[in-house]
Design an enzyme around this catalytic site. Structure first.
Site, PDB file in Angstrom:
ATOM      1  N   TYR A  56       0.832  -1.205   0.000  1.00  0.00           N
ATOM      2  CA  TYR A  56       0.000   0.000   0.000  1.00  0.00           C
ATOM      3  C   TYR A  56       0.869   1.259   0.000  1.00  0.00           C
ATOM      4  O   TYR A  56       1.502   1.589   1.007  1.00  0.00           O
ATOM      5  CB  TYR A  56      -0.950   0.018   1.194  1.00  0.00           C
ATOM      6  CG  TYR A  56      -1.880  -1.194   1.250  1.00  0.00           C
ATOM      7  CD1 TYR A  56      -2.332  -1.812   0.089  1.00  0.00           C
ATOM      8  CD2 TYR A  56      -2.302  -1.715   2.459  1.00  0.00           C
ATOM      9  CE1 TYR A  56      -3.170  -2.920   0.143  1.00  0.00           C
ATOM     10  CE2 TYR A  56      -3.146  -2.816   2.521  1.00  0.00           C
ATOM     11  CZ  TYR A  56      -3.574  -3.415   1.342  1.00  0.00           C
ATOM     12  OH  TYR A  56      -4.398  -4.506   1.392  1.00  0.00           O
ATOM     13  N   HIS A 119       0.125 -12.020   0.759  1.00  0.00           N
ATOM     14  CA  HIS A 119      -0.769 -11.029   0.145  1.00  0.00           C
ATOM     15  C   HIS A 119      -1.111 -11.373  -1.307  1.00  0.00           C
ATOM     16  O   HIS A 119      -0.242 -11.410  -2.154  1.00  0.00           O
ATOM     17  CB  HIS A 119      -0.078  -9.661   0.202  1.00  0.00           C
ATOM     18  CG  HIS A 119      -0.968  -8.504  -0.100  1.00  0.00           C
ATOM     19  ND1 HIS A 119      -0.555  -7.205   0.063  1.00  0.00           N
ATOM     20  CD2 HIS A 119      -2.247  -8.434  -0.544  1.00  0.00           C
ATOM     21  CE1 HIS A 119      -1.544  -6.387  -0.278  1.00  0.00           C
ATOM     22  NE2 HIS A 119      -2.571  -7.116  -0.659  1.00  0.00           N
TER      23      HIS A 119
HETATM   24  P1  NAD Z   1     -13.332  -0.155   0.906  1.00  0.00           P
HETATM   25  O1  NAD Z   1     -14.455  -0.874   0.274  1.00  0.00           O
HETATM   26  O2  NAD Z   1     -13.192  -0.193   2.372  1.00  0.00           O
HETATM   27  O3  NAD Z   1     -13.371   1.351   0.366  1.00  0.00           O
HETATM   28  C1  NAD Z   1     -12.404   2.296   0.749  1.00  0.00           C
HETATM   29  C2  NAD Z   1     -12.758   3.652   0.156  1.00  0.00           C
HETATM   30  O4  NAD Z   1     -13.958   4.123   0.767  1.00  0.00           O
HETATM   31  C3  NAD Z   1     -11.700   4.719   0.436  1.00  0.00           C
HETATM   32  O5  NAD Z   1     -11.640   5.594  -0.667  1.00  0.00           O
HETATM   33  C4  NAD Z   1     -12.267   5.446   1.655  1.00  0.00           C
HETATM   34  O6  NAD Z   1     -11.803   6.770   1.746  1.00  0.00           O
HETATM   35  C5  NAD Z   1     -13.748   5.394   1.379  1.00  0.00           C
HETATM   36  N1  NAD Z   1     -14.574   5.447   2.591  1.00  0.00           N
HETATM   37  C6  NAD Z   1     -14.387   4.801   3.773  1.00  0.00           C
HETATM   38  N2  NAD Z   1     -15.383   5.078   4.633  1.00  0.00           N
HETATM   39  C7  NAD Z   1     -16.235   5.915   3.966  1.00  0.00           C
HETATM   40  C8  NAD Z   1     -17.448   6.528   4.318  1.00  0.00           C
HETATM   41  N3  NAD Z   1     -17.997   6.361   5.513  1.00  0.00           N
HETATM   42  N4  NAD Z   1     -18.058   7.320   3.395  1.00  0.00           N
HETATM   43  C9  NAD Z   1     -17.527   7.494   2.163  1.00  0.00           C
HETATM   44  N5  NAD Z   1     -16.370   6.922   1.759  1.00  0.00           N
HETATM   45  C10 NAD Z   1     -15.732   6.145   2.667  1.00  0.00           C
HETATM   46  O7  NAD Z   1     -12.011  -0.730   0.203  1.00  0.00           O
HETATM   47  P2  NAD Z   1     -10.540  -1.060   0.695  1.00  0.00           P
HETATM   48  O8  NAD Z   1      -9.903   0.106   1.387  1.00  0.00           O
HETATM   49  O9  NAD Z   1      -9.867  -1.643  -0.482  1.00  0.00           O
HETATM   50  O10 NAD Z   1     -10.735  -2.253   1.731  1.00  0.00           O
HETATM   51  C11 NAD Z   1     -10.600  -2.073   3.130  1.00  0.00           C
HETATM   52  C12 NAD Z   1      -9.284  -2.628   3.654  1.00  0.00           C
HETATM   53  O11 NAD Z   1      -9.250  -4.043   3.492  1.00  0.00           O
HETATM   54  C13 NAD Z   1      -8.012  -2.131   2.943  1.00  0.00           C
HETATM   55  O12 NAD Z   1      -7.627  -0.862   3.418  1.00  0.00           O
HETATM   56  C14 NAD Z   1      -7.049  -3.244   3.298  1.00  0.00           C
HETATM   57  O13 NAD Z   1      -6.578  -3.078   4.619  1.00  0.00           O
HETATM   58  C15 NAD Z   1      -7.939  -4.488   3.229  1.00  0.00           C
HETATM   59  N6  NAD Z   1      -7.889  -5.149   1.909  1.00  0.00           N
HETATM   60  C16 NAD Z   1      -7.077  -6.222   1.754  1.00  0.00           C
HETATM   61  C17 NAD Z   1      -6.968  -6.850   0.523  1.00  0.00           C
HETATM   62  C18 NAD Z   1      -6.030  -8.014   0.366  1.00  0.00           C
HETATM   63  O14 NAD Z   1      -5.435  -8.434   1.341  1.00  0.00           O
HETATM   64  N7  NAD Z   1      -5.864  -8.567  -0.811  1.00  0.00           N
HETATM   65  C19 NAD Z   1      -7.699  -6.387  -0.574  1.00  0.00           C
HETATM   66  C20 NAD Z   1      -8.563  -5.322  -0.379  1.00  0.00           C
HETATM   67  C21 NAD Z   1      -8.650  -4.705   0.863  1.00  0.00           C
END
Ligand code: NAD
Length: 310
Positions: A56, A119
């Site tokens: 990230y 990952h």
């Molecule tokens: P998400 O679906 O959580 O969306 C994140 C987006 O939504 C960001 O732009 C954020 O600013 C916005 N957001 C958050 N809260 C909000 C709200 N209340 N209102 C409006 N917008 C809002 O997607 P993500 O960040 O990809 O997934 C969450 C976490 O999961 C990641 O940060 C990561 O830690 C993990 N993740 C892991 C993998 C993997 O291991 N392969 C893949 C995807 C995500």
């Protein structure tokens, strides 16, 4: 804040988890001091699971999270990853993983993480993950660098195929259980429950599609999926409902997911996401939303090696 057991690890994690990928500027530039305040606010509100990766922001998110956790490390369950180091940079070898974890620990300013995860395992041959990567992670666990180990990825088929061959403590599945895609429950969830594997569900907002801001340019979903998401957000707005809150609320209702990880970097989003724990969903609006999503329901994109699709 409700807490749930993370599989058989003995760890209790908050049902709402802090996804730290936005700290790496992956959804757009953030204010670093605000992100530190967001981390502290989340901890004060009871969020204890923090997930990050060296991928990230090409180590930026780990460094920023490490700064924010200074003096708070013992209050959180800290999860990072290994094996993915760039959009197209993967190295699941024992050597890289063993060396890489030292860099992660330095950036995170700690001597161990609670969870170390391979990952996006669909980008490697399963044999390597089973025979080389996971044994290396177990050795790191024995050395006290990680309390537990897991795998993460998009392909449900691949996560399950690996976990059938070698024991893992946890899995992060992303974009497979939310308003747009919900096939996590078909096979992986019952299997994980049977095996005592802790399931963490990531990306409840479908990586930004279910937000008013919309997805970043790199989002891999098809234009039809993005368009459906945009229409859902507009419909909710017209009804005076925050689509992100509704989408997160839906995920938080899952009875067997240990924690739902949302990406956040501001106190405002932390508060909005905490609110989703308590909101009462409008069942009529939900039916309308589901109808709108129906033509693209469960449509995901290809990720990783062709042999691992699924
Ligand atoms: P998400 O679906 O959580 O969306 C994140 C987006 O939504 C960001 O732009 C954020 O600013 C916005 N957001 C958050 N809260 C909000 C709200 N209340 N209102 C409006 N917008 C809002 O997607 P993500 O960040 O990809 O997934 C969450 C976490 O999961 C990641 O940060 C990561 O830690 C993990 N993740 C892991 C993998 C993997 O291991 N392969 C893949 C995807 C995500």
């Amino acid at each position: 804040m409700p807490y749930r057991p993370l599989g058989r690890t003995g760890l209790l994690v908050s049902v709402l988890g802090f996804g730290a990928s936005p700290l790496g500027d992956v959804f757009g530039r953030i204010d670093p001091s605000e992100s530190v305040a967001a981390v502290h606010h989340a901890i004060d509100c009871g969020i204890n699971l923090f997930d990050v990766s060296p991928y990230y922001g090409l180590t930026l998110a780990e460094s920023r999270l490490g700064d924010a956790l200074e003096g708070h490390r013992d209050r959180v369950v800290l999860a990072t990853k290994c094996g993915r180091y760039g959009a197209a940079e993967f190295d699941f070898s024992a050597k890289r993983i063993t060396e890489g974890v030292e860099d992660s620990l330095r950036r995170l300013r700690t001597d161990h993480v609670d969870l170390l995860q391979a990952h996006d395992v669909e980008f490697a041959h399963a044999d390597q993950i089973v025979e080389e990567t996971l044994p290396a992670l177990r050795r790191l666990q024995q050395q006290g660098k990680a309390r537990f180990i897991g795998i993460t990825g998009l392909s449900l088929k691949n996560l399950m195929a690996i976990a059938k061959r070698v024991e893992v403590d946890t899995m992060i599945s992303y974009c497979r259980y939310n308003l747009m895609v919900d096939d996590l429950d078909l096979e992986l969830m019952p299997f994980a429950q049977d095996q005592g594997i802790g399931i963490i569900n990531a990306s409840p907002l479908h990586m930004g599609i279910l937000t008013e801001h919309g997805p970043a340019d790199w989002h891999p979903a098809s234009p039809e999926v993005k368009e459906a998401g945009k229409r859902v957000v507009a419909l909710c707005k017209a009804r005076g409902v925050d689509a992100s809150e509704m989408a997160l609320h839906f995920c938080l209702q899952h009875p067997h997911v240990a924690s739902t990880l949302v990406g956040m970097a501001t106190r405002e989003h932390v508060d909005a996401n905490l609110k989703a724990l308590q909101v009462i969903a409008d069942p009529e609006l939900m039916v309308e939303v589901q109808k709108m999503i129906a033509p693209v329901h469960n449509r995901v994109w290809a990720s990783g090696l062709v042999e691992n699709y699924g």
